[in-house]
Design an enzyme around this catalytic site. Structure first.
Site, PDB file in Angstrom:
ATOM      1  N   ASP A 182       7.898 -23.272 -14.896  1.00 43.94           N
ATOM      2  CA  ASP A 182       7.051 -22.443 -14.042  1.00 43.94           C
ATOM      3  C   ASP A 182       6.641 -21.248 -14.887  1.00 43.94           C
ATOM      4  OD1 ASP A 182       5.913 -20.660 -12.262  1.00 43.94           O
ATOM      5  OD2 ASP A 182       7.490 -20.841 -10.755  1.00 43.94           O
TER       6      ASP A 182
ATOM      7  N   SER B 109     -12.092 -21.263 -20.178  1.00 47.39           N
ATOM      8  CA  SER B 109     -13.269 -21.798 -19.489  1.00 47.39           C
ATOM      9  C   SER B 109     -14.480 -21.010 -19.925  1.00 47.39           C
ATOM     10  CB  SER B 109     -13.099 -21.680 -17.973  1.00 47.39           C
ATOM     11  OG  SER B 109     -14.321 -21.966 -17.317  1.00 47.39           O
TER      12      SER B 109
ATOM     13  N   TYR C  32     -10.983 -15.642 -10.936  1.00 46.55           N
ATOM     14  CA  TYR C  32     -10.807 -16.679 -11.947  1.00 46.55           C
ATOM     15  C   TYR C  32     -11.540 -16.361 -13.252  1.00 46.55           C
ATOM     16  CZ  TYR C  32     -10.886 -21.246 -14.203  1.00 46.55           C
ATOM     17  OH  TYR C  32     -10.747 -22.275 -15.108  1.00 46.55           O
TER      18      TYR C  32
ATOM     19  N   ASP D  15      -8.549 -32.554  -9.379  1.00 52.74           N
ATOM     20  CA  ASP D  15      -8.273 -31.891  -8.108  1.00 52.74           C
ATOM     21  C   ASP D  15      -8.502 -30.387  -8.204  1.00 52.74           C
ATOM     22  OD1 ASP D  15      -6.056 -31.314  -9.665  1.00 52.74           O
ATOM     23  OD2 ASP D  15      -4.584 -31.877  -8.140  1.00 52.74           O
TER      24      ASP D  15
ATOM     25  N   ASN E  58      -2.018 -24.861 -20.937  1.00 49.99           N
ATOM     26  CA  ASN E  58      -3.027 -25.455 -20.058  1.00 49.99           C
ATOM     27  C   ASN E  58      -2.879 -25.040 -18.600  1.00 49.99           C
ATOM     28  OD1 ASN E  58      -4.974 -27.708 -19.098  1.00 49.99           O
ATOM     29  ND2 ASN E  58      -3.035 -28.217 -18.093  1.00 49.99           N
TER      30      ASN E  58
ATOM     31  N   LYS F  81      -9.988 -15.559 -17.246  1.00 49.98           N
ATOM     32  CA  LYS F  81     -10.253 -16.299 -18.470  1.00 49.98           C
ATOM     33  C   LYS F  81     -10.841 -15.386 -19.554  1.00 49.98           C
ATOM     34  CE  LYS F  81      -8.702 -20.279 -17.143  1.00 49.98           C
ATOM     35  NZ  LYS F  81      -7.460 -20.844 -17.743  1.00 49.98           N
TER      36      LYS F  81
END
Length: 244
Positions: A61, A146, A167, A203, A88, A171
């Protein structure tokens, strides 16, 4: 010490992470499958082994200090060193329809949770694994980022990137950290880079996107297996360098 190269991939129980593990395993690496969920982790390990990959599970974790320390100890017991670390594991945080996170209505707890996983988690894992990486003759670190973290692309209204106030900045933060690590590692044999997988149907994206997980894994695999003298402190996608 065995000549077999050793890798650890976080968030490797599914999607892009699983395909990174599979790709490295196909190149002869012994792969640690890092994941929180025991059932999914062991299912992934079994699937990889059935495909001929030398895989083993690593309970991990990235938001928990003790879990990360235990993971480093497990890799040391299992392999004695680490040749490639692929950070990742990541989350998007709660989003409105259209993948929107409105900065004017952003729940700070959402932001905190995203940064803890996507940024602080990478620092936790990387620093815990550094002693093992330093035992490798050619250590490689890949941070899965990303292109939405590219400030140049975020600022371009024609890119079509949604407003993602938790998000995307996480990144950007990760990209900046990648550069700081590269500066710290200057003059050593450690290469560290960021990889953009593109919009992949997993997903994570609600299975929306034109790219397969295998395609999304390709850049990370390439960066994890760079030859000595390869690039470091850069941000890549399939077509080359992503602008910061």
């Amino acid at each position: 010490m065995s000549e077999t190269k050793i890798a650890l991939v976080t968030g490797a129980n599914k999607g892009i992470g699983y395909e990174i593990a599979a790709g490295l395993g196909g190149l002869g690496y012994r792969v640690g499958v890092g994941a929180r969920d025991e059932t999914r982790r062991e299912t992934a390990v079994e699937k990889l082994r059935a495909a001929g990959v030398d895989a083993y599970g690593v309970p991990l974790d990235v938001t928990d200090d003790r879990s990360v320390t235990d993971a480093a100890e497990r890799v040391e017991r299992q392999a004695g060193r680490l040749d490639a670390l692929v950070n990742n594991a990541g989350i998007s945080g709660e989003m409105d329809p259209g993948w929107v996170q409105d900065p004017t209505a952003l729940d700070l707890e959402v932001l905190r949770t995203v940064v803890d996983t996507n940024v602080m988690g990478v620092v936790r894992v990387t620093n815990a694994m550094l002693p093992l990486l330093r035992r490798s003759p050619s250590p490689r670190i890949v941070n899965v980022s990303s292109s939405v973290g590219s400030l140049a692309r975020q600022a371009d209204p024609d890119t079509g990137i949604p407003i993602m106030a938790a998000y995307a900045p996480s990144k950007s933060f990760l990209n900046a950290l990648t550069v700081q690590y590269a500066r710290q590692f200057a003059g050593t044999n450690i290469l560290i880079n960021a990889a953009c997988p593109g919009l992949v149907a997993t997903d994570f994206t609600g299975f929306q996107g034109p790219r397969t997980p295998e395609q999304g894994a390709a850049t990370a695999i390439r960066l994890a297996t760079l030859p000595d003298g390869g690039p470091t402190g850069s941000f890549f996608e399939d077509d080359g360098v992503v602008p910061w």
